[in-house]
Design a protein around this motif. Structure first.
Motif, PDB file in Angstrom:
ATOM      1  N   ARG A 128       0.839  -1.208   0.000  1.00 24.92           N
ATOM      2  CA  ARG A 128       0.000   0.000   0.000  1.00 24.92           C
ATOM      3  C   ARG A 128       0.869   1.251   0.000  1.00 24.92           C
ATOM      4  O   ARG A 128       0.567   2.233  -0.674  1.00 24.92           O
ATOM      5  N   PHE A 129       1.942   1.196   0.772  1.00 21.84           N
ATOM      6  CA  PHE A 129       2.821   2.367   0.826  1.00 21.84           C
ATOM      7  C   PHE A 129       3.436   2.645  -0.546  1.00 21.84           C
ATOM      8  O   PHE A 129       3.505   3.791  -0.999  1.00 21.84           O
ATOM      9  N   VAL A 130       3.889   1.604  -1.209  1.00 21.70           N
ATOM     10  CA  VAL A 130       4.476   1.768  -2.546  1.00 21.70           C
ATOM     11  C   VAL A 130       3.438   2.329  -3.509  1.00 21.70           C
ATOM     12  O   VAL A 130       3.727   3.241  -4.301  1.00 21.70           O
ATOM     13  N   ASP A 131       2.200   1.784  -3.445  1.00 22.54           N
ATOM     14  CA  ASP A 131       1.143   2.286  -4.331  1.00 22.54           C
ATOM     15  C   ASP A 131       0.859   3.756  -4.072  1.00 22.54           C
ATOM     16  O   ASP A 131       0.712   4.567  -5.004  1.00 22.54           O
ATOM     17  N   ASP A 132       0.754   4.143  -2.776  1.00 21.50           N
ATOM     18  CA  ASP A 132       0.479   5.539  -2.430  1.00 21.50           C
ATOM     19  C   ASP A 132       1.616   6.449  -2.872  1.00 21.50           C
ATOM     20  O   ASP A 132       1.386   7.560  -3.365  1.00 21.50           O
ATOM     21  N   LEU A 133       2.847   5.983  -2.699  1.00 20.17           N
ATOM     22  CA  LEU A 133       3.994   6.793  -3.096  1.00 20.17           C
ATOM     23  C   LEU A 133       3.998   7.043  -4.600  1.00 20.17           C
ATOM     24  O   LEU A 133       4.229   8.168  -5.065  1.00 20.17           O
ATOM     25  N   LEU A 134       3.702   6.012  -5.374  1.00 19.12           N
ATOM     26  CA  LEU A 134       3.640   6.171  -6.822  1.00 19.12           C
ATOM     27  C   LEU A 134       2.505   7.099  -7.223  1.00 19.12           C
ATOM     28  O   LEU A 134       2.645   7.939  -8.113  1.00 19.12           O
ATOM     29  N   GLN A 135       1.363   6.942  -6.570  1.00 16.71           N
ATOM     30  CA  GLN A 135       0.208   7.769  -6.915  1.00 16.71           C
ATOM     31  C   GLN A 135       0.467   9.232  -6.584  1.00 16.71           C
ATOM     32  O   GLN A 135       0.039  10.131  -7.307  1.00 16.71           O
ATOM     33  N   TYR A 136       1.179   9.498  -5.472  1.00 14.54           N
ATOM     34  CA  TYR A 136       1.457  10.880  -5.088  1.00 14.54           C
ATOM     35  C   TYR A 136       2.482  11.515  -6.016  1.00 14.54           C
ATOM     36  O   TYR A 136       2.347  12.670  -6.414  1.00 14.54           O
ATOM     37  N   SER A 137       3.524  10.772  -6.347  1.00 12.79           N
ATOM     38  CA  SER A 137       4.620  11.354  -7.134  1.00 12.79           C
ATOM     39  C   SER A 137       4.321  11.392  -8.623  1.00 12.79           C
ATOM     40  O   SER A 137       4.821  12.259  -9.337  1.00 12.79           O
ATOM     41  N   ARG A 138       3.496  10.439  -9.112  1.00 13.62           N
ATOM     42  CA  ARG A 138       3.184  10.406 -10.548  1.00 13.62           C
ATOM     43  C   ARG A 138       1.685  10.185 -10.741  1.00 13.62           C
ATOM     44  O   ARG A 138       1.246   9.115 -11.171  1.00 13.62           O
ATOM     45  N   PRO A 139       0.879  11.204 -10.405  1.00  7.07           N
ATOM     46  CA  PRO A 139      -0.578  11.028 -10.517  1.00  7.07           C
ATOM     47  C   PRO A 139      -1.003  10.882 -11.971  1.00  7.07           C
ATOM     48  O   PRO A 139      -0.409  11.479 -12.875  1.00  7.07           O
ATOM     49  N   ARG A 140      -2.051  10.090 -12.156  1.00  7.26           N
ATOM     50  CA  ARG A 140      -2.553   9.929 -13.516  1.00  7.26           C
ATOM     51  C   ARG A 140      -3.332  11.174 -13.929  1.00  7.26           C
ATOM     52  O   ARG A 140      -3.806  11.935 -13.076  1.00  7.26           O
ATOM     53  N   PRO A 141      -3.496  11.422 -15.218  1.00  5.28           N
ATOM     54  CA  PRO A 141      -4.253  12.601 -15.672  1.00  5.28           C
ATOM     55  C   PRO A 141      -5.710  12.523 -15.212  1.00  5.28           C
ATOM     56  O   PRO A 141      -6.276  11.435 -15.070  1.00  5.28           O
ATOM     57  N   LEU A 142      -6.309  13.689 -14.960  1.00  2.27           N
ATOM     58  CA  LEU A 142      -7.723  13.729 -14.588  1.00  2.27           C
ATOM     59  C   LEU A 142      -8.592  13.325 -15.779  1.00  2.27           C
ATOM     60  O   LEU A 142      -8.321  13.717 -16.920  1.00  2.27           O
ATOM     61  N   ARG A 143      -9.647  12.547 -15.479  1.00  4.63           N
ATOM     62  CA  ARG A 143     -10.621  12.165 -16.518  1.00  4.63           C
ATOM     63  C   ARG A 143     -11.983  12.690 -16.076  1.00  4.63           C
ATOM     64  O   ARG A 143     -12.714  12.025 -15.329  1.00  4.63           O
ATOM     65  N   LEU A 144     -12.293  13.894 -16.526  1.00  8.22           N
ATOM     66  CA  LEU A 144     -13.527  14.548 -16.096  1.00  8.22           C
ATOM     67  C   LEU A 144     -14.713  14.057 -16.916  1.00  8.22           C
ATOM     68  O   LEU A 144     -14.624  13.888 -18.133  1.00  8.22           O
ATOM     69  N   ALA A 145     -15.820  13.834 -16.230  1.00 11.21           N
ATOM     70  CA  ALA A 145     -17.065  13.435 -16.886  1.00 11.21           C
ATOM     71  C   ALA A 145     -18.204  13.796 -15.945  1.00 11.21           C
ATOM     72  O   ALA A 145     -18.008  13.962 -14.733  1.00 11.21           O
ATOM     73  N   GLU A 146     -19.393  13.934 -16.508  1.00  8.79           N
ATOM     74  CA  GLU A 146     -20.555  14.242 -15.662  1.00  8.79           C
ATOM     75  C   GLU A 146     -20.916  13.000 -14.852  1.00  8.79           C
ATOM     76  O   GLU A 146     -21.221  11.948 -15.405  1.00  8.79           O
ATOM     77  N   GLU A 147     -20.896  13.130 -13.543  1.00 11.50           N
ATOM     78  CA  GLU A 147     -21.136  12.004 -12.649  1.00 11.50           C
ATOM     79  C   GLU A 147     -22.289  12.321 -11.706  1.00 11.50           C
ATOM     80  O   GLU A 147     -22.535  13.483 -11.374  1.00 11.50           O
ATOM     81  N   ASP A 148     -22.967  11.251 -11.263  1.00 13.16           N
ATOM     82  CA  ASP A 148     -23.968  11.363 -10.205  1.00 13.16           C
ATOM     83  C   ASP A 148     -23.205  11.351  -8.880  1.00 13.16           C
ATOM     84  O   ASP A 148     -22.736  10.306  -8.425  1.00 13.16           O
ATOM     85  N   LEU A 149     -23.075  12.513  -8.252  1.00  8.78           N
ATOM     86  CA  LEU A 149     -22.251  12.609  -7.060  1.00  8.78           C
ATOM     87  C   LEU A 149     -22.771  11.736  -5.920  1.00  8.78           C
ATOM     88  O   LEU A 149     -21.988  11.153  -5.167  1.00  8.78           O
ATOM     89  N   ALA A 150     -24.084  11.661  -5.760  1.00  4.47           N
ATOM     90  CA  ALA A 150     -24.644  10.830  -4.690  1.00  4.47           C
ATOM     91  C   ALA A 150     -24.241   9.369  -4.875  1.00  4.47           C
ATOM     92  O   ALA A 150     -23.903   8.672  -3.905  1.00  4.47           O
TER      93      ALA A 150
END
Length: 514
Positions: free
Chosen positions: A348-370
């Motif tokens: 988990r630590f390795v996954d979090d470290l990778l996600q923090y240092s190299r985040p993937r691009p945002l993929r925006l779309a209309e979502e049902d927030l609820a």
């Protein structure tokens, strides 16, 4: 115009240039240095008029120099960040009262040409002396309690007050009593202005401070040159009324360039949505440089994280395989399970470290927030098994342009933290709400746990900061909240923490309109 008046005129124009350039380019300096430099310019112009024997005009202008006392108090407050209660308003009210009294009825203070004491001169001189002594005592006390650069700033203010008092009230007091030393006042006042400028500009960033000093020197040198030229011209002509030469010199020596720049930039800011003034362009360049340096640092951290992940994941895979062999060979089941839990934690630590240092691009779309928030909450509860604390949901039906996967991860993280906080409480309470408000949508996760430790509050959203140590039942990596805050910023929103009146913790995610 005599040499003394010429020097005073040059000093007045230098002070005016410093005031205008500080107002234009100073970012951290308070209003004190601007007011002080401006009133110094006004006071020296009054001394010019006195030297030129302009009569009633000089007598009425001179008392405006009392505003210097209030400006000194304002500058001191700006530098030290505080003042005794009531000191600042008292200083301004007293200075304004004396200045107006002298403007309207100068004969109450002194006779024609500021010679001979008026009926109120002794009383006001005593009050001003006591006030100056109290100010010096306060500044001396503040300087004794400081260290390093802060002490030097406060000592500079102390020196500025001493030299300002000598070149201001002290000088005019001697003149009233018949001792004429007006021309020497420019030395005291120039030194006072220099000390105040040092104290006010010291907190600026090095490049900004250097820029302030350079433009101040440029404007001051041009103004001084023009003033000296005007004085030389009046001496050469030697005819006509003296007050006319004083006004001519002032008109020629005014820091016109600084005033033009300040006015032009003010108009540009008012008229255009995206003004391009020199201070704003300098600020934009600095921000761009900072972002570039930050991006390079993150890229380097990303490369390092990838290498670390590669070097750690291979041994973790081997350890898991060995754990399986141990289990098949009859090893203690509890020990094998503990081994697997530690491997999972490292993963988990390795996954979090990778996600923090190299985040993937945002993929925006209309979502049902609820739906997104509700599913993320249920996912977080499932990780706690059948005994998971209950979570109350209050979700408004709302569709929003958002990265649904990233938002879900944020909510899972926040709800997981809340569930851990209340896991062993007899009356556990976790509430997740989502509602629309002016300018965006607000998502809250609140619990009645012990709350965030005070020691980590200032660094709560920084990486590798956690309130759960490695010996906790559910240890944290210290990257979860940092990841959540980073995603919120990338979406254009904010993640904040508050401590409810009933205790516990409340995390508020605000997403603005796309």
């Amino acid at each position: 115009m005599n040499p003394s008046a010429t020097l005073l005129l040059a000093g007045a124009c230098v002070a005016g240039a410093v005031a205008l350039q500080t107002l234009r380019l100073g970012r951290r300096a308070g209003p004190g240095v601007v007011l002080l430099a401006g009133f110094l310019a006004l006071w020296m112009l009054g001394l010019v008029l006195l030297e030129q024997r302009t009569g009633e005009l000089a007598d009425r202008v001179l008392p405006l120099g009392m505003l210097l006392a209030a400006a000194f108090t304002q500058a001191a407050t700006d530098v030290v960040g505080r003042a005794p209660r009531g000191l600042l308003p008292l200083a301004w009210l007293g200075s304004l009262a004396i200045a107006l009294l002298g403007l309207l009825a100068p004969r109450l203070l002194y006779g024609p040409g500021a010679l001979g004491a008026g009926p109120l001169f002794a009383l006001l001189a005593g009050v001003c002396t006591v006030g100056t002594a109290a100010m010096l005592a306060w500044l001396f006390h503040l300087a004794r309690g400081a260290q390093g650069r802060e002490r030097r700033r406060r000592l500079a203010l102390l020196g500025a007050n001493v030299t300002g008092a000598l070149g201001g009230g002290g000088l005019i007091g001697l003149h009233v009593l018949g001792v004429r030393l007006i021309g020497g006042g420019v030395l005291f006042l120039a030194l006072s202005l220099s000390l105040v400028a040092y104290a006010a500009w010291a907190p600026e960033e090095p490049r900004e401070r250097e820029g302030l000093i350079q433009v101040a020197v440029q404007g001051a040198s041009v103004s001084a040159l023009m003033a000296l030229g005007a004085g030389a011209l009046s001496l050469a002509l030697g005819t006509g009324p003296l007050w006319a030469y004083a006004l001519l010199g002032a008109a020629l020596a005014l820091p016109v360039d600084a005033a033009r720049q300040l006015l032009g930039e003010a108009v540009t800011r008012r008229l255009f949505a995206r003004p391009q003034t020199v201070p704003l362009l300098v600020e934009a360049v600095e921000q761009q440089t900072s972002r570039a340096e930050h991006a390079e640092t993150l890229a380097e951290v990303g490369r390092l994280a990838s290498a670390v992940a590669h070097e750690i994941r291979n041994p973790l895979g081997v350890i898991l395989a060995e754990a399986k062999l141990l289990e098949l060979s009859g090893a203690d089941a509890e020990s094998v399970q503990a081994l697997r839990e530690q491997v999972a934690r490292a993963s988990r630590f390795v996954d979090d470290l990778l996600q923090y240092s190299r985040p993937r691009p945002l993929r925006l779309a209309e979502e049902d927030l609820a739906r997104v928030v509700g599913e993320a909450t249920r996912r977080a509860r499932r990780a706690f098994g059948e005994g998971a604390p209950e979570v109350t949901l209050a979700l408004d039906a709302l569709r929003w342009d958002v990265d649904g996967e990233a938002l879900g991860d944020v909510v899972v993280n926040l709800v997981t933290n809340a569930l851990i906080a209340v896991e062993h409480r007899p009356e556990a309470r976790v509430r997740v709400s989502q509602r629309r408000e002016e300018g965006g949508v607000r998502i809250e996760v609140e619990d009645n746990g012990p709350g965030v430790p005070e020691a980590i509050l200032p660094r709560l959203f920084e990486p590798f900061v956690t309130g759960r140590g490695r010996d906790a039942a559910r240890p944290g990596t210290g990257l979860g909240l940092a990841l959540c805050a980073k995603w919120a910023r990338r979406q254009g929103g904010t993640l904040t923490h508050a401590r409810p009146a009933t205790g516990g913790a409340r995390f508020v995610l605000f997403l603005p309109k796309p």
